[in-house]
Design a protein around this motif. Structure first.
Motif, PDB file in Angstrom:
ATOM      1  N   ASN A  80      76.545 -28.260  -0.150  1.00  0.00           N
ATOM      2  CA  ASN A  80      77.951 -28.076   0.243  1.00  0.00           C
ATOM      3  C   ASN A  80      78.508 -26.739  -0.223  1.00  0.00           C
ATOM      4  O   ASN A  80      79.714 -26.488  -0.098  1.00  0.00           O
ATOM      5  N   GLY A  81      77.637 -25.900  -0.780  1.00  0.00           N
ATOM      6  CA  GLY A  81      78.077 -24.568  -1.189  1.00  0.00           C
ATOM      7  C   GLY A  81      78.603 -24.459  -2.605  1.00  0.00           C
ATOM      8  O   GLY A  81      79.135 -23.412  -2.982  1.00  0.00           O
ATOM      9  N   ALA A  82      78.459 -25.514  -3.414  1.00  0.00           N
ATOM     10  CA  ALA A  82      78.970 -25.480  -4.784  1.00  0.00           C
ATOM     11  C   ALA A  82      78.073 -24.626  -5.676  1.00  0.00           C
ATOM     12  O   ALA A  82      76.857 -24.589  -5.510  1.00  0.00           O
ATOM     13  N   ASP A  83      78.690 -23.950  -6.625  1.00  0.00           N
ATOM     14  CA  ASP A  83      77.956 -23.242  -7.668  1.00  0.00           C
ATOM     15  C   ASP A  83      77.675 -24.255  -8.768  1.00  0.00           C
ATOM     16  O   ASP A  83      78.561 -24.592  -9.568  1.00  0.00           O
ATOM     17  N   VAL A  84      76.452 -24.769  -8.819  1.00  0.00           N
ATOM     18  CA  VAL A  84      76.159 -25.880  -9.723  1.00  0.00           C
ATOM     19  C   VAL A  84      76.098 -25.454 -11.186  1.00  0.00           C
ATOM     20  O   VAL A  84      76.087 -26.305 -12.073  1.00  0.00           O
ATOM     21  N   THR A  85      76.052 -24.169 -11.447  1.00  0.00           N
ATOM     22  CA  THR A  85      76.069 -23.725 -12.837  1.00  0.00           C
ATOM     23  C   THR A  85      77.450 -23.925 -13.466  1.00  0.00           C
ATOM     24  O   THR A  85      77.589 -23.889 -14.679  1.00  0.00           O
ATOM     25  N   ARG A  86      78.468 -24.155 -12.606  1.00  0.00           N
ATOM     26  CA  ARG A  86      79.813 -24.432 -13.111  1.00  0.00           C
ATOM     27  C   ARG A  86      80.561 -25.360 -12.159  1.00  0.00           C
ATOM     28  O   ARG A  86      81.729 -25.148 -11.845  1.00  0.00           O
ATOM     29  N   TRP A  87      79.873 -26.404 -11.725  1.00  0.00           N
ATOM     30  CA  TRP A  87      80.451 -27.334 -10.766  1.00  0.00           C
ATOM     31  C   TRP A  87      81.659 -28.052 -11.378  1.00  0.00           C
ATOM     32  O   TRP A  87      81.785 -28.204 -12.585  1.00  0.00           O
ATOM     33  N   THR A  88      82.528 -28.517 -10.469  1.00  0.00           N
ATOM     34  CA  THR A  88      83.765 -29.165 -10.884  1.00  0.00           C
ATOM     35  C   THR A  88      83.807 -30.612 -10.402  1.00  0.00           C
ATOM     36  O   THR A  88      82.966 -31.046  -9.599  1.00  0.00           O
ATOM     37  N   ALA A  89      84.812 -31.336 -10.858  1.00  0.00           N
ATOM     38  CA  ALA A  89      85.011 -32.705 -10.394  1.00  0.00           C
ATOM     39  C   ALA A  89      85.256 -32.724  -8.889  1.00  0.00           C
ATOM     40  O   ALA A  89      84.805 -33.640  -8.187  1.00  0.00           O
TER      41      ALA A  89
ATOM     42  N   ALA B 256      71.827 -26.914 -12.974  1.00  0.00           N
ATOM     43  CA  ALA B 256      73.217 -27.378 -13.050  1.00  0.00           C
ATOM     44  C   ALA B 256      73.685 -27.473 -14.491  1.00  0.00           C
ATOM     45  O   ALA B 256      72.906 -27.782 -15.396  1.00  0.00           O
ATOM     46  N   ARG B 257      74.963 -27.219 -14.687  1.00  0.00           N
ATOM     47  CA  ARG B 257      75.531 -27.490 -15.999  1.00  0.00           C
ATOM     48  C   ARG B 257      75.429 -28.988 -16.253  1.00  0.00           C
ATOM     49  O   ARG B 257      75.445 -29.812 -15.329  1.00  0.00           O
ATOM     50  N   ASP B 258      75.313 -29.367 -17.517  1.00  0.00           N
ATOM     51  CA  ASP B 258      75.187 -30.783 -17.833  1.00  0.00           C
ATOM     52  C   ASP B 258      76.558 -31.460 -17.825  1.00  0.00           C
ATOM     53  O   ASP B 258      77.593 -30.810 -18.015  1.00  0.00           O
ATOM     54  N   MET B 259      76.553 -32.760 -17.609  1.00  0.00           N
ATOM     55  CA  MET B 259      77.798 -33.528 -17.627  1.00  0.00           C
ATOM     56  C   MET B 259      78.268 -33.714 -19.060  1.00  0.00           C
ATOM     57  O   MET B 259      77.467 -33.916 -19.971  1.00  0.00           O
ATOM     58  N   THR B 260      79.564 -33.689 -19.253  1.00  0.00           N
ATOM     59  CA  THR B 260      80.112 -33.975 -20.567  1.00  0.00           C
ATOM     60  C   THR B 260      80.091 -35.486 -20.809  1.00  0.00           C
ATOM     61  O   THR B 260      79.957 -36.285 -19.869  1.00  0.00           O
ATOM     62  N   SER B 261      80.222 -35.874 -22.052  1.00  0.00           N
ATOM     63  CA  SER B 261      80.224 -37.308 -22.384  1.00  0.00           C
ATOM     64  C   SER B 261      81.420 -38.014 -21.756  1.00  0.00           C
ATOM     65  O   SER B 261      81.362 -39.213 -21.467  1.00  0.00           O
ATOM     66  N   LYS B 262      82.504 -37.278 -21.521  1.00  0.00           N
ATOM     67  CA  LYS B 262      83.681 -37.874 -20.885  1.00  0.00           C
ATOM     68  C   LYS B 262      83.455 -38.045 -19.380  1.00  0.00           C
ATOM     69  O   LYS B 262      83.880 -39.036 -18.777  1.00  0.00           O
TER      70      LYS B 262
ATOM     71  N   MET C 289      81.049 -34.311  -2.586  1.00  0.00           N
ATOM     72  CA  MET C 289      79.692 -34.778  -2.301  1.00  0.00           C
ATOM     73  C   MET C 289      79.648 -36.298  -2.152  1.00  0.00           C
ATOM     74  O   MET C 289      79.027 -36.826  -1.226  1.00  0.00           O
ATOM     75  N   THR C 290      80.315 -37.043  -3.039  1.00  0.00           N
ATOM     76  CA  THR C 290      80.268 -38.506  -2.944  1.00  0.00           C
ATOM     77  C   THR C 290      81.022 -39.017  -1.720  1.00  0.00           C
ATOM     78  O   THR C 290      80.619 -40.022  -1.121  1.00  0.00           O
ATOM     79  N   ASP C 291      82.102 -38.344  -1.339  1.00  0.00           N
ATOM     80  CA  ASP C 291      82.800 -38.733  -0.099  1.00  0.00           C
ATOM     81  C   ASP C 291      81.875 -38.568   1.101  1.00  0.00           C
ATOM     82  O   ASP C 291      81.859 -39.408   2.022  1.00  0.00           O
ATOM     83  N   GLN C 292      81.126 -37.491   1.105  1.00  0.00           N
ATOM     84  CA  GLN C 292      80.160 -37.247   2.177  1.00  0.00           C
ATOM     85  C   GLN C 292      79.108 -38.359   2.204  1.00  0.00           C
ATOM     86  O   GLN C 292      78.763 -38.878   3.283  1.00  0.00           O
ATOM     87  N   LEU C 293      78.614 -38.741   1.037  1.00  0.00           N
ATOM     88  CA  LEU C 293      77.597 -39.788   0.984  1.00  0.00           C
ATOM     89  C   LEU C 293      78.132 -41.126   1.475  1.00  0.00           C
ATOM     90  O   LEU C 293      77.416 -41.877   2.152  1.00  0.00           O
ATOM     91  N   ARG C 294      79.352 -41.451   1.123  1.00  0.00           N
ATOM     92  CA  ARG C 294      79.928 -42.716   1.596  1.00  0.00           C
ATOM     93  C   ARG C 294      79.930 -42.776   3.122  1.00  0.00           C
ATOM     94  O   ARG C 294      79.613 -43.822   3.705  1.00  0.00           O
TER      95      ARG C 294
END
Length: 387
Positions: free
Chosen positions: A210-219, A366-372, A225-230
């Motif tokens: 979808n063109g996202a920069d995964v090194t600093r992806w956002t919510a 990709a950047r890793d997910m935070t615990s939150k 992406m999940t809306d697309q998958l649904r």
């Protein structure tokens, strides 16, 4: 047989469940509390825990591991090698009680996927390595793998092997090429495409598409992406979400295209040359499974020496030839290219072991997910996938 074809890929929640089951909250360990007295000088041994089928073996005696035997002979260090890691979350649950309670795990060296390494590093459950004992690592580690977001400078982790999560497809049966992730959603693949079920294994490629920069992806990138998958799931475009059983579906022709690991596809191409692996134009994920020294390990110096042994290009070349994953030592390519063995020499030109310069430009971690973030995103993902 592919190593990954034996493994069960789980969702991201199992590790957290394992911690909760212990009745003790995860506790950060300060740097000064991570080391034990190193017995390497008087105890010439170490314990090395790895995944199944992830090291070279002798053709006539599978119990012999030539590169490991060579280390033992040269350094006089005995290695107890165990193939006890079958799943990242399962192994996390196995050793986390010792680590959270400041106890020795009984292992000096372990290998887990980088997204799981991030959890250990953030908790302070692994020790920083002494690079003065690892000149081969400092000199030969692939630049693309030197700076993961969770471990800047690779101070706590060193890749054992690497790989790419991209797209595999049957060119002959599909009748066209795939060069973009969006081409998976075309009508001729309705019901004939699969995606990986594991959140950490799947989300990077899909967001890149979808063109996202995964090194600093956002919510927002994640929710797009999940809306697309649904929508795709509701239209029954996606046949199913899989573990490593996508290999069987692709081989049989039940699916024509799928999200796949590069190491698996090398195995499949040996039997079916119509199967191709592509790093999409928008990019694909470069991942690693990395070596770590757990807190309070008793033979830290011995473990550091073993890691450095595998970063000699000649040793790395033999390991790459055996396991067929992306080699984290680019200099190993020249070693294989110079081989008198035709099959070994051909491996030097395989972009799934030594990615081409053009392919390397499209690889990202990709950047890793935070615990939150993780509980929220995992819940949303699992609802879509049906876990």
């Amino acid at each position: 047989m592919s190593r990954r074809s034996l493994l069960r890929v789980l969702g991201a929640g199992a590790g957290a469940a394992a911690l909760a089951g212990c009745g003790v909250p995860a506790a950060y360990v300060e740097p000064g509390d991570r080391a034990a007295a190193d017995r390497s000088g008087r105890e010439k041994r170490l314990v090395f825990a790895n995944w199944p089928l992830y090291i070279d073996t002798d053709d006539e005696d599978p119990q012999r591991r030539p590169t490991l035997d060579e280390f033992e002979k040269a350094g006089g260090i005995s290695v107890k090698y165990t193939e006890e890691i079958n799943d990242n979350d399962e192994f996390f649950g196995k050793i986390s009680p010792a680590l959270m309670n400041h106890q020795d795990t009984g292992r000096d060296l372990v290998v887990v996927s980088d997204w799981m390494c991030a959890r250990y590093v953030h908790l302070g459950w692994v020790q920083e390595m002494d690079r003065s004992r690892q000149p081969n690592v400092a000199r030969n580690l692939d630049p693309l793998l030197r700076r993961p977001p969770f471990d800047p400078g690779r101070r706590h982790t060193v890749p054992w092997q690497s790989g790419i999560t991209g797209i595999a497809y049957n060119r002959k049966k599909l009748g066209r090429e795939i060069r973009h992730t969006s081409e998976l959603w075309k009508d001729d693949l309705r019901g004939r495409v699969t995606l990986l079920a594991g959140l950490d294994e799947a989300f990077c490629l899909l967001m890149q598409g979808n063109g996202a920069d995964v090194t600093r992806w956002t919510a927002d990138d994640f929710h797009t992406m999940t809306d697309q998958l649904r929508r795709l799931v509701s239209k029954r475009h996606i046949r199913r979400f899989t573990g490593n059983d996508y290999i069987k579906d692709l081989s049989s022709g039940d699916v024509l295209a799928c999200q796949a690991y590069s190491g698996d596809i090398i195995q499949l191409q040996a039997d079916n040359p119509d199967i191709e692996f592509v790093v999409p134009e928008e990019g694909a994920e470069l991942w690693a499974e990395s070596l770590m020294i757990p807190n309070l390990a008793r033979h830290k110096s011995n473990a550091e020496r073993l890691i450095d042994h595998y970063y000699q290009p000649e040793v790395a070349a033999r390991l790459a030839a055996a396991v067929n994953y992306v080699c984290p030592v680019p200099a190993a390519r020249d070693v294989l290219a110079a081989s008198r063995d035709k099959e070994l020499a051909e491996l030097a030109g395989n972009p799934l072991i030594f990615p081409s310069d053009d392919m390397r430009k499209r690889l990202a971690t990709a950047r890793d997910m935070t615990s939150k973030e993780r509980p929220v995103f995992a819940k949303e993902w699992n609802e879509i996938v049906g876990l």
